[in-house]
Design a protein around this motif. Structure first.
Motif, PDB file in Angstrom:
ATOM      1  N   PHE A 100      35.764  40.175  40.070  1.00 37.33           N
ATOM      2  CA  PHE A 100      34.051  40.482  39.113  1.00 37.33           C
ATOM      3  C   PHE A 100      34.205  41.323  38.240  1.00 37.33           C
ATOM      4  N   ALA A 101      35.506  42.780  38.412  1.00 36.73           N
ATOM      5  CA  ALA A 101      36.635  44.334  37.768  1.00 36.73           C
ATOM      6  C   ALA A 101      36.580  43.151  36.487  1.00 36.73           C
ATOM      7  N   ALA A 102      37.729  42.285  35.913  1.00 38.31           N
ATOM      8  CA  ALA A 102      38.047  41.732  35.137  1.00 38.31           C
ATOM      9  C   ALA A 102      36.899  40.811  34.224  1.00 38.31           C
ATOM     10  N   SER A 103      36.342  40.414  35.079  1.00 34.43           N
ATOM     11  CA  SER A 103      35.270  39.303  34.271  1.00 34.43           C
ATOM     12  C   SER A 103      34.224  40.770  33.571  1.00 34.43           C
ATOM     13  N   ILE A 104      34.036  41.062  33.851  1.00 31.66           N
ATOM     14  CA  ILE A 104      33.188  42.488  33.176  1.00 31.66           C
ATOM     15  C   ILE A 104      33.669  42.808  32.401  1.00 31.66           C
ATOM     16  N   ILE A 105      35.574  43.413  32.422  1.00 33.27           N
ATOM     17  CA  ILE A 105      36.240  43.778  31.318  1.00 33.27           C
ATOM     18  C   ILE A 105      35.883  42.435  30.337  1.00 33.27           C
ATOM     19  N   TYR A 153      42.120  35.558  29.806  1.00 31.52           N
ATOM     20  CA  TYR A 153      41.026  35.427  31.416  1.00 31.52           C
ATOM     21  C   TYR A 153      41.766  34.366  31.868  1.00 31.52           C
ATOM     22  N   SER A 154      41.891  33.511  31.501  1.00 32.45           N
ATOM     23  CA  SER A 154      42.234  32.025  32.384  1.00 32.45           C
ATOM     24  C   SER A 154      43.775  32.467  33.558  1.00 32.45           C
ATOM     25  N   ALA A 155      44.451  32.981  32.261  1.00 26.93           N
ATOM     26  CA  ALA A 155      46.011  33.428  32.392  1.00 26.93           C
ATOM     27  C   ALA A 155      45.529  34.269  34.195  1.00 26.93           C
ATOM     28  N   LEU A 209      34.022  30.759  30.678  1.00 25.45           N
ATOM     29  CA  LEU A 209      34.767  30.968  30.211  1.00 25.45           C
ATOM     30  C   LEU A 209      36.186  29.905  29.713  1.00 25.45           C
ATOM     31  N   SER A 210      35.954  28.638  30.578  1.00 28.24           N
ATOM     32  CA  SER A 210      36.664  27.681  31.149  1.00 28.24           C
ATOM     33  C   SER A 210      36.071  26.770  30.404  1.00 28.24           C
ATOM     34  N   LEU A 211      35.406  26.664  29.573  1.00 21.97           N
ATOM     35  CA  LEU A 211      34.353  25.338  29.139  1.00 21.97           C
ATOM     36  C   LEU A 211      34.795  25.668  27.408  1.00 21.97           C
ATOM     37  N   PRO A 212      35.361  24.505  26.560  1.00 25.21           N
ATOM     38  CA  PRO A 212      35.463  24.383  25.057  1.00 25.21           C
ATOM     39  C   PRO A 212      34.399  25.301  24.980  1.00 25.21           C
ATOM     40  N   ALA A 213      34.168  25.520  23.268  1.00 27.41           N
ATOM     41  CA  ALA A 213      33.187  25.789  22.756  1.00 27.41           C
ATOM     42  C   ALA A 213      32.179  24.984  22.086  1.00 27.41           C
ATOM     43  N   SER A 214      33.201  23.433  21.792  1.00 25.34           N
ATOM     44  CA  SER A 214      32.497  22.485  21.586  1.00 25.34           C
ATOM     45  C   SER A 214      31.088  21.954  22.371  1.00 25.34           C
TER      46      SER A 214
END
Length: 299
Positions: free
Chosen positions: A143-148, A166-168, A15-20
């Motif tokens: 872990f729960a937040a990652s799944i959600i 998610y980062s926030a 999630l922390s990596l740019p899509a490009s």
């Protein structure tokens, strides 16, 4: 739980990596984020050969040196896979991919060092575990937040927005946990251990001949939990002859506190916090009996 760790680390990194970012680079970063947990496969070695205790989960591969080793092996594996045609659109494996994999392993170490009881970052210089200790490992909340968030992304929500939210959340939770730990640290004396309830902590105090276990609740304050005698039927000098034994070193590596008792079989070393299920992790090597010099002479 290594599965929880791996999934969480992989999701945090992705999630922390740019899509490009190129697909091969993204794969390398995520691979690096989960590869330290390959040590779950090494536990039989530690079970059968106590001198290899550092090869159990949370050991060698969770040090900077070990992370570099597994990153290098992963890089060689990618080279082999690309050469074998596993990635038809890949024109080669650039050397920078090794640094990307290692960066991924470092994110794993950073996240694990936030949790108690920590990891041996400086091994082989020292097996001492390092931790900021702001929440127990693994963190059920993260872990729960990652799944959600993963489910939300799978449902077609914008990845950029999901990554931002998610980062926030992740940063807020880290700061929140660190703030609670600082609050507890100021009001207690001893080793503070987080529990799965963010407002309830354990405190272990070393009182010469005893370990005192207390609970600290942010609402109710300090409560007495128990007292553990360090030495029963022997004195500290009796342990000098067994401290270097592999099974003793393995036991200490996984223990929070250690009590010693002379029994008919020898010297029994035990972690009472795990023995009494006050703490559940790690579940291995809770106690060990080692023949001492008295029993060796008798035998």
């Amino acid at each position: 739980n290594p599965d929880v760790d791996s999934l969480t680390h992989a999701f945090v990194v992705s999630l922390s990596l740019p899509a490009s970012i190129p697909s091969l680079y993204l794969f390398a970063m995520v691979l690096g984020a989960i590869i330290p947990d390959i040590d779950i496969l090494f536990k039989p070695l530690s079970d059968n050969y106590p001198s290899l205790f550092i090869l159990t989960h949370g050991g060698f591969t969770h040090s900077f040196a070990g992370a570099a080793v597994v990153a290098g092996l992963a890089w060689l594996g990618i080279i082999f896979g690309v050469s074998a045609g596993a990635c038809p659109y890949c024109s080669g494996v650039p050397p920078i991919l090794l640094l990307i994999i290692f960066a991924g392993t470092c994110t794993h170490l950073v996240l694990d060092s936030l949790a108690f009881p920590g990891i041996p970052l400086l091994y082989p210089i020292s097996p001492k575990k390092f931790t900021i200790g702001i929440f127990p490992g693994p963190s059920i909340v993260i872990f729960a937040a990652s799944i959600i968030f993963a489910v939300i992304m799978a449902g077609g929500a914008g990845s950029g927005t999901v990554a931002l939210v998610y980062s926030a959340f992740f940063i807020t939770f880290i700061l929140f946990s660190a703030g609670i730990r600082s609050f507890v640290r100021i009001r207690t004396n001893g080793i503070i251990i987080p529990t799965f309830h963010p407002f309830r902590w354990l405190v272990v105090r070393d009182e010469n001949a005893f370990y005192i276990l207390e609970g600290y609740d942010l609402v109710r304050g300090t409560t007495f939990k128990g007292k553990y005698v360090k030495f029963t039927g022997l004195d500290p000098c009796d342990l000098l002859g067994i401290e270097g034994r592999p099974e003793v070193r393995r036991h200490r590596f996984y223990s929070y506190i250690v009590t010693a008792e002379r029994t008919n079989e020898g010297i029994l070393l035990r972690d009472p916090l795990r023995k009494e299920r006050i703490l559940f992790y790690p579940p291995f090597y809770i106690e060990v009996t080692v023949p001492d010099k008295v029993h060796e002479k008798t035998g």
